[in-house]
Scaffold this motif. Sequence first.
Motif, PDB file in Angstrom:
ATOM      1  N   ALA A 116       6.706   0.183  -4.871  1.00  0.00           N
ATOM      2  CA  ALA A 116       7.693   0.462  -5.945  1.00  0.00           C
ATOM      3  C   ALA A 116       7.129   1.377  -7.033  1.00  0.00           C
ATOM      4  N   GLU A 125      -0.855   3.610   4.696  1.00  0.00           N
ATOM      5  CA  GLU A 125      -0.158   2.677   5.596  1.00  0.00           C
ATOM      6  C   GLU A 125      -0.974   2.387   6.859  1.00  0.00           C
ATOM      7  N   ASN A 162       9.560  -7.892  -9.528  1.00  0.00           N
ATOM      8  CA  ASN A 162       9.990  -9.246  -9.188  1.00  0.00           C
ATOM      9  C   ASN A 162       8.872  -9.888  -8.348  1.00  0.00           C
ATOM     10  N   VAL A 175       0.833  -1.213   0.000  1.00  0.00           N
ATOM     11  CA  VAL A 175       0.000   0.000   0.000  1.00  0.00           C
ATOM     12  C   VAL A 175       0.863   1.257   0.000  1.00  0.00           C
ATOM     13  N   ASP A 223       8.377   3.618  -8.681  1.00  0.00           N
ATOM     14  CA  ASP A 223       9.311   3.876  -9.795  1.00  0.00           C
ATOM     15  C   ASP A 223       9.202   2.851 -10.915  1.00  0.00           C
ATOM     16  N   GLY A 283       7.575  -2.538  -0.783  1.00  0.00           N
ATOM     17  CA  GLY A 283       6.449  -1.620  -0.883  1.00  0.00           C
ATOM     18  C   GLY A 283       5.858  -1.615  -2.281  1.00  0.00           C
TER      19      GLY A 283
HETATM   20  P1  NAD Z   1       9.706   0.013  -2.078  1.00  0.00           P
HETATM   21  O1  NAD Z   1       9.902  -1.305  -1.450  1.00  0.00           O
HETATM   22  O2  NAD Z   1       8.393   0.223  -2.730  1.00  0.00           O
HETATM   23  O3  NAD Z   1      10.838   0.250  -3.197  1.00  0.00           O
HETATM   24  C1  NAD Z   1      12.228   0.369  -2.846  1.00  0.00           C
HETATM   25  C2  NAD Z   1      13.063   0.040  -4.108  1.00  0.00           C
HETATM   26  O4  NAD Z   1      13.013  -1.378  -4.323  1.00  0.00           O
HETATM   27  C3  NAD Z   1      12.541   0.683  -5.376  1.00  0.00           C
HETATM   28  O5  NAD Z   1      13.622   1.060  -6.194  1.00  0.00           O
HETATM   29  C4  NAD Z   1      11.731  -0.405  -6.042  1.00  0.00           C
HETATM   30  O6  NAD Z   1      11.658  -0.302  -7.443  1.00  0.00           O
HETATM   31  C5  NAD Z   1      12.465  -1.668  -5.605  1.00  0.00           C
HETATM   32  N1  NAD Z   1      11.543  -2.791  -5.470  1.00  0.00           N
HETATM   33  C6  NAD Z   1      10.671  -3.003  -4.451  1.00  0.00           C
HETATM   34  N2  NAD Z   1       9.971  -4.110  -4.682  1.00  0.00           N
HETATM   35  C7  NAD Z   1      10.393  -4.623  -5.854  1.00  0.00           C
HETATM   36  C8  NAD Z   1      10.037  -5.740  -6.624  1.00  0.00           C
HETATM   37  N3  NAD Z   1       9.094  -6.617  -6.246  1.00  0.00           N
HETATM   38  N4  NAD Z   1      10.685  -5.948  -7.794  1.00  0.00           N
HETATM   39  C9  NAD Z   1      11.657  -5.114  -8.209  1.00  0.00           C
HETATM   40  N5  NAD Z   1      12.039  -4.033  -7.533  1.00  0.00           N
HETATM   41  C10 NAD Z   1      11.397  -3.776  -6.364  1.00  0.00           C
HETATM   42  O7  NAD Z   1       9.952   1.116  -0.966  1.00  0.00           O
HETATM   43  P2  NAD Z   1       9.783   2.712  -1.039  1.00  0.00           P
HETATM   44  O8  NAD Z   1      10.174   3.196  -2.392  1.00  0.00           O
HETATM   45  O9  NAD Z   1      10.454   3.226   0.152  1.00  0.00           O
HETATM   46  O10 NAD Z   1       8.227   2.962  -0.842  1.00  0.00           O
HETATM   47  C11 NAD Z   1       7.301   3.162  -1.909  1.00  0.00           C
HETATM   48  C12 NAD Z   1       5.889   3.189  -1.340  1.00  0.00           C
HETATM   49  O11 NAD Z   1       5.577   1.910  -0.769  1.00  0.00           O
HETATM   50  C13 NAD Z   1       5.707   4.212  -0.205  1.00  0.00           C
HETATM   51  O12 NAD Z   1       4.431   4.778  -0.336  1.00  0.00           O
HETATM   52  C14 NAD Z   1       5.791   3.362   1.054  1.00  0.00           C
HETATM   53  O13 NAD Z   1       5.069   3.920   2.114  1.00  0.00           O
HETATM   54  C15 NAD Z   1       5.145   2.083   0.580  1.00  0.00           C
HETATM   55  N6  NAD Z   1       5.550   0.888   1.349  1.00  0.00           N
HETATM   56  C16 NAD Z   1       4.578  -0.010   1.611  1.00  0.00           C
HETATM   57  C17 NAD Z   1       4.898  -1.165   2.288  1.00  0.00           C
HETATM   58  C18 NAD Z   1       3.809  -2.170   2.510  1.00  0.00           C
HETATM   59  O14 NAD Z   1       2.724  -2.033   1.979  1.00  0.00           O
HETATM   60  N7  NAD Z   1       4.042  -3.204   3.299  1.00  0.00           N
HETATM   61  C19 NAD Z   1       6.214  -1.428   2.672  1.00  0.00           C
HETATM   62  C20 NAD Z   1       7.209  -0.490   2.358  1.00  0.00           C
HETATM   63  C21 NAD Z   1       6.863   0.673   1.689  1.00  0.00           C
END
Ligand code: NAD
Length: 353
Positions: free
Chosen positions: A280, A89, A290, A74, A282, A278
């Motif tokens: 992601a 969150e 992944n 989320v 980007d 999270g």
């Molecule tokens: P993120 O985990 O979303 O991404 C961090 C980095 O890891 C990014 O460069 C992303 O592209 C990469 N990444 C993450 N998961 C990937 C996957 N499955 N495959 C390939 N690359 C992956 O963390 P963030 O950027 O700090 O947060 C983005 C959003 O997600 C924010 O709104 C945050 O609050 C939320 N978030 C949610 C949760 C959850 O729902 N449990 C956990 C962490 C962050």
Amino acid sequence: MKATIAVLPGDGIGPEVVGQATDLLSHIAAKYGHDFEFVEGLIGGIAIDETGAPLPPATVALCEASDAILLGAVGGPKWADPTASVQPERGLLELRQHFGLFANLRPVKTYPALVDHAPLRADLLRDVDILFVRELVSGIYFGARQEQGDGDDSYDTMRYSRDEVEQVANVAFRAAQGRRKKLCSVDKANVLASMRLWRRTVVEVHEEYDDVELEHLLVDAATMHLLTRPGSFDVIVAGNMFGDILSDEASVLAGSLGMLPSASLRADSFGLYEPVHGTAPDIAGQGLANPIGMFLSAAMLLRYSLGLEGEARAIEAAVDDALAAGLRTADIAGAGEKAVSTRDFAAAVKSRV
Ligand code: NAD
């Protein structure tokens, strides 16, 4: 077996990886003769957009009527305004608390095919297989606090009760019994009163598990030991905040956040299963996510909520095989390695189950 699974895709890459996981679970059901019903609900940013609340009552009702919850992730830039009255969150915190999911299990392991891409030396990463057990519904994230305001003074409170420590310690000791029989308890007993209670209680609970070797580490030392001797740990148990930080630190051992699954459990078989990553933003919508963290979360659902150990292992083995065969999503592709899409990686896993 017949089971109802609540499916909460959430935001960003959440729906992309959740869609692949339900597809994989349907394949497992067909192959092993099970009947899985998937019921979908709203959570997070999309729930705020559609209902005004990050965890609508309809979603809670749907989860209550299910055997387990499969969740994506989320949040995202659209809802990132910290002054907004509701945040995505919050939905996740409410869900964990509503169902009393006090034990958060996060396995971290290294794959021989990927150790050369990780930021630590390959020899340190050989045979890393750690299970974090993090207390999830108490500690400093839930203690009394001075709510945000414009003042110059604020506080959060770290508190634990003996019962809370006992129940999570029991989960950790039992998990260690089923693994390599070593438990490391992390605390800050040299400074914090709540952490002295933590250590005392873990020592008492240990009396019922004399086949498990118990080690205590202060959290500051634990951050170093995790990087200098990761292969020596089996199960690590920690409070809410320390477990949060240490398990994120350990995620670099696996090469990508996208690799890591989690389960949030209570004393019965009900649980919430979600990847550690999270939303992601980007890479959302580009077919780059992944799906491994999501798939391994689905495997944990089969194992812990449905008792289907063989089916869980079939998913884990299929992921291992796909990696060993050289399949990589972009986040784990090394220089010169060709990356495949989420869909193609998922198809490769499915065909190996
Ligand atoms: P993120 O985990 O979303 O991404 C961090 C980095 O890891 C990014 O460069 C992303 O592209 C990469 N990444 C993450 N998961 C990937 C996957 N499955 N495959 C390939 N690359 C992956 O963390 P963030 O950027 O700090 O947060 C983005 C959003 O997600 C924010 O709104 C945050 O609050 C939320 N978030 C949610 C949760 C959850 O729902 N449990 C956990 C962490 C962050």
